[in-house]
Design a protein around this motif. Structure first.
Motif, short mmCIF file in Angstrom:
data_model
loop_
_atom_site.label_atom_id
_atom_site.label_comp_id
_atom_site.label_asym_id
_atom_site.label_seq_id
_atom_site.Cartn_x
_atom_site.Cartn_y
_atom_site.Cartn_z
N ALA A 181 -0.13 -41.43 -39.36
CA ALA A 181 -0.69 -40.83 -40.58
C ALA A 181 0.23 -39.73 -41.10
CB ALA A 181 -2.08 -40.27 -40.29
N LEU A 182 0.74 -38.88 -40.21
CA LEU A 182 1.62 -37.80 -40.63
C LEU A 182 2.96 -38.33 -41.14
CD1 LEU A 182 1.01 -35.14 -37.82
CD2 LEU A 182 0.41 -34.91 -40.25
N LEU A 183 3.52 -39.31 -40.44
CA LEU A 183 4.81 -39.87 -40.87
C LEU A 183 4.69 -40.43 -42.29
CD1 LEU A 183 6.03 -41.67 -37.62
CD2 LEU A 183 7.19 -39.79 -38.78
N ARG A 184 3.61 -41.16 -42.54
CA ARG A 184 3.44 -41.73 -43.87
C ARG A 184 3.20 -40.65 -44.92
NH1 ARG A 184 0.07 -47.08 -45.68
NH2 ARG A 184 0.18 -46.72 -47.93
N ARG A 185 2.36 -39.67 -44.57
CA ARG A 185 2.03 -38.62 -45.54
C ARG A 185 3.27 -37.80 -45.93
NH1 ARG A 185 -2.22 -34.26 -43.71
NH2 ARG A 185 -3.12 -36.16 -42.82
N PHE A 186 4.07 -37.42 -44.94
CA PHE A 186 5.27 -36.63 -45.23
C PHE A 186 6.33 -37.47 -45.95
CE2 PHE A 186 3.44 -33.52 -42.36
CZ PHE A 186 3.89 -32.32 -42.88
N HIS A 187 6.43 -38.73 -45.60
CA HIS A 187 7.36 -39.61 -46.29
C HIS A 187 7.01 -39.72 -47.77
CE1 HIS A 187 9.89 -43.10 -47.15
NE2 HIS A 187 8.82 -43.71 -47.63
N GLU A 188 5.73 -39.95 -48.06
CA GLU A 188 5.30 -40.08 -49.46
C GLU A 188 5.42 -38.76 -50.20
OE1 GLU A 188 1.43 -41.86 -49.08
OE2 GLU A 188 2.26 -43.88 -48.78
N ALA A 189 5.16 -37.65 -49.50
CA ALA A 189 5.31 -36.33 -50.14
C ALA A 189 6.77 -36.09 -50.51
CB ALA A 189 4.81 -35.24 -49.20
N LYS A 190 7.69 -36.52 -49.64
CA LYS A 190 9.12 -36.37 -49.95
C LYS A 190 9.49 -37.21 -51.18
CE LYS A 190 12.14 -38.72 -47.63
NZ LYS A 190 13.06 -39.24 -46.59
N LYS A 252 0.69 -27.99 -34.68
CA LYS A 252 1.63 -27.32 -35.59
C LYS A 252 3.07 -27.75 -35.28
CE LYS A 252 2.91 -22.69 -37.32
NZ LYS A 252 4.34 -22.67 -37.01
N GLU A 253 3.43 -27.77 -33.99
CA GLU A 253 4.78 -28.20 -33.60
C GLU A 253 5.01 -29.66 -33.96
OE1 GLU A 253 5.52 -25.33 -29.68
OE2 GLU A 253 4.36 -27.18 -29.49
N LEU A 254 3.99 -30.48 -33.78
CA LEU A 254 4.09 -31.90 -34.14
C LEU A 254 4.34 -32.05 -35.64
CD1 LEU A 254 3.80 -34.97 -33.62
CD2 LEU A 254 1.33 -34.66 -34.02
N ARG A 260 10.56 -32.44 -40.28
CA ARG A 260 12.01 -32.43 -40.07
C ARG A 260 12.56 -33.87 -40.00
NH1 ARG A 260 11.73 -29.01 -36.39
NH2 ARG A 260 11.84 -30.30 -34.51
N VAL A 261 11.86 -34.74 -39.28
CA VAL A 261 12.31 -36.12 -39.11
C VAL A 261 12.30 -36.88 -40.44
CG1 VAL A 261 11.61 -38.35 -38.12
CG2 VAL A 261 11.76 -36.32 -36.65
N SER A 296 11.39 -41.40 -21.12
CA SER A 296 12.78 -41.23 -21.57
C SER A 296 12.87 -40.68 -23.00
CB SER A 296 13.53 -42.57 -21.49
OG SER A 296 12.91 -43.55 -22.30
N PHE A 297 11.89 -40.95 -23.85
CA PHE A 297 11.93 -40.48 -25.24
C PHE A 297 11.39 -39.05 -25.36
CE2 PHE A 297 12.12 -45.01 -26.11
CZ PHE A 297 12.84 -45.12 -27.29
N SER A 298 12.20 -38.14 -25.89
CA SER A 298 11.64 -36.85 -26.30
C SER A 298 10.79 -37.10 -27.53
CB SER A 298 12.75 -35.86 -26.64
OG SER A 298 13.40 -36.25 -27.86
N LEU A 299 9.93 -36.14 -27.89
CA LEU A 299 9.07 -36.33 -29.05
C LEU A 299 9.90 -36.56 -30.31
CD1 LEU A 299 6.23 -36.41 -30.25
CD2 LEU A 299 6.36 -33.92 -30.55
N GLU A 300 10.94 -35.76 -30.51
CA GLU A 300 11.74 -35.91 -31.73
C GLU A 300 12.47 -37.25 -31.76
OE1 GLU A 300 14.54 -33.29 -34.73
OE2 GLU A 300 13.49 -32.38 -33.04
N GLN A 301 13.03 -37.67 -30.63
CA GLN A 301 13.69 -38.97 -30.57
C GLN A 301 12.70 -40.09 -30.87
OE1 GLN A 301 15.04 -38.68 -26.52
NE2 GLN A 301 17.17 -38.28 -27.10
N GLY A 302 11.52 -39.97 -30.29
CA GLY A 302 10.51 -41.00 -30.50
C GLY A 302 10.03 -41.07 -31.93
N LEU A 303 9.86 -39.89 -32.55
CA LEU A 303 9.43 -39.86 -33.95
C LEU A 303 10.51 -40.45 -34.86
CD1 LEU A 303 7.73 -36.34 -34.12
CD2 LEU A 303 6.60 -38.57 -34.22
N GLU A 304 11.76 -40.17 -34.55
CA GLU A 304 12.86 -40.75 -35.35
C GLU A 304 12.83 -42.28 -35.26
OE1 GLU A 304 16.24 -38.84 -33.68
OE2 GLU A 304 16.05 -37.02 -34.92
N ASP A 305 12.57 -42.79 -34.08
CA ASP A 305 12.51 -44.24 -33.89
C ASP A 305 11.32 -44.83 -34.64
OD1 ASP A 305 13.42 -46.71 -32.27
OD2 ASP A 305 11.27 -46.58 -31.81
#
Length: 320
Positions: A181-190, A252-254, A260-261, A296-305
């Motif tokens: 939900a956040l990935l889509r929302r921030f993508h569309e906001a961008k 908040k960190e998420l 950022r991603v 093996s995936f950090s949160l940022e690496q996983g979110l990028e993927d």
């Protein structure tokens, strides 16, 4: 070569397991779509196992949904999940399949379980009311595996994942979980050049997230443990294993990491009039670590993927 049936191979977890098993030269995958095999149909499932010489089963098939769906269709969630589990586990046993891995959910634990949640927290308190029917079905799946192992000496195991995300997640704007939900929302906001994105709650609750490829790797690792090693690290009435990172972060960190991603440069505002939910949900994964597996995936690496997969497949979500 062993024949492996992955039930639910088109779902997020099932497809991740398939991606990893496809790389193996000692595995012949047996896959069926819903139209080819209705897992809720007892006779159809029995016929399938009786006509295929299956060696191992990954039971990743389930009816899943968010809070709204769980609240609106509780009968569907408990009935369909119980039927899928009962049909597959019983038919596998009757057909002589000795190895099976059942994939549960962290919602099996009590709403007010101590943090981080140990496997021993199971059945020690009241479940979260909004998804209790689904959780009861998942608990029944664990107990089915335990019971067939105890009574019939089967090697049926269970793993309980924390919050998962990654390729093949549900990116529906209303029915998805927090990360898609956040990935889509921030993508569309961008794309829309929105000046800000509003996130629900205070941002203070803490949550744990695991990339689905790590979940698949952990599932295969647990499935392939020697029986004496698995049994030495479990108990007859407590045979499931938590799967997670053992690391959590604030919402908040998420949110800031998702911004950022996705490349969103605007303001982030937290709507504190909206509910926060439980203050913390974290799995204790010391049992899994003692068995030789870590994420093996950090949160940022996983979110990028996950974001990369969304970008490549977003045409599938435009009408959602």
């Amino acid at each position: 070569m062993k024949k492996v049936f992955v039930a639910g191979h088109r779902g997020m977890v099932g497809s991740a397991i398939v991606r990893q098993l496809e790389k193996r030269d000692d595995v012949q995958l047996v896959l069926r779509t819903r139209s080819q095999l209705n897992l809720s149909n007892q006779q159809a499932v029995a016929d399938f196992f009786n006509t295929h010489d299956i060696d191992e089963v990954y039971l990743a098939a389930a009816k899943v949904g968010g809070i709204v769906a769980n609240n609106t269709y509780p009968a569907d969630f408990i009935y369909e999940n119980l039927m899928i589990q009962c049909n597959i586990i019983h038919s596998a046993h009757k057909a002589g399949v000795n190895k099976l891995l059942f994939l549960g959910s962290s919602c099996i634990y009590p709403k007010l379980a101590e943090q981080p949640m140990l496997e021993s927290a199971l059945l020690t308190g009241t479940l979260e009311p909004t998804n209790e029917p689904y959780a009861v079905a998942k608990i029944a799946g664990i107990k089915l595996c335990e019971s067939y192992s105890r009574q019939h000496q089967r090697d049926y195991r269970s793993v309980m994942p924390t919050n998962l995300y990654g390729p093949h997640d549900n990116f529906h704007p209303e029915n998805s979980h927090v990360i898609p939900a956040l990935l889509r929302r921030f993508h569309e906001a961008k794309l829309n050049n929105d000046p800000k994105v509003v996130a629900w709650g205070s941002g203070k609750p803490m949550r744990e997230f695991l990339h689905v490829d790590d979940m698949a790797a952990a599932s295969i690792h647990v499935m392939e443990l020697e029986p004496e090693i698995y049994e030495a690290n479990t108990e007859p009435m407590l045979s499931h294993i938590n799967v997670g990172t053992g690391v959590d972060c604030t919402i908040k960190e998420l949110v800031e990491t998702v911004a950022r991603v996705t490349g969103f440069k605007g303001e982030i505002e937290f709507d504190t009039t909206k509910p926060d939910g439980a203050p913390r949900k974290l799995m204790d994964v010391s049992r899994l670590k003692s068995l030789g597996w870590e994420y093996s995936f950090s949160l940022e690496q996983g979110l990028e993927d996950a974001y990369e997969w969304f970008l490549q497949n977003q045409h599938d979500f435009r009408q959602a």
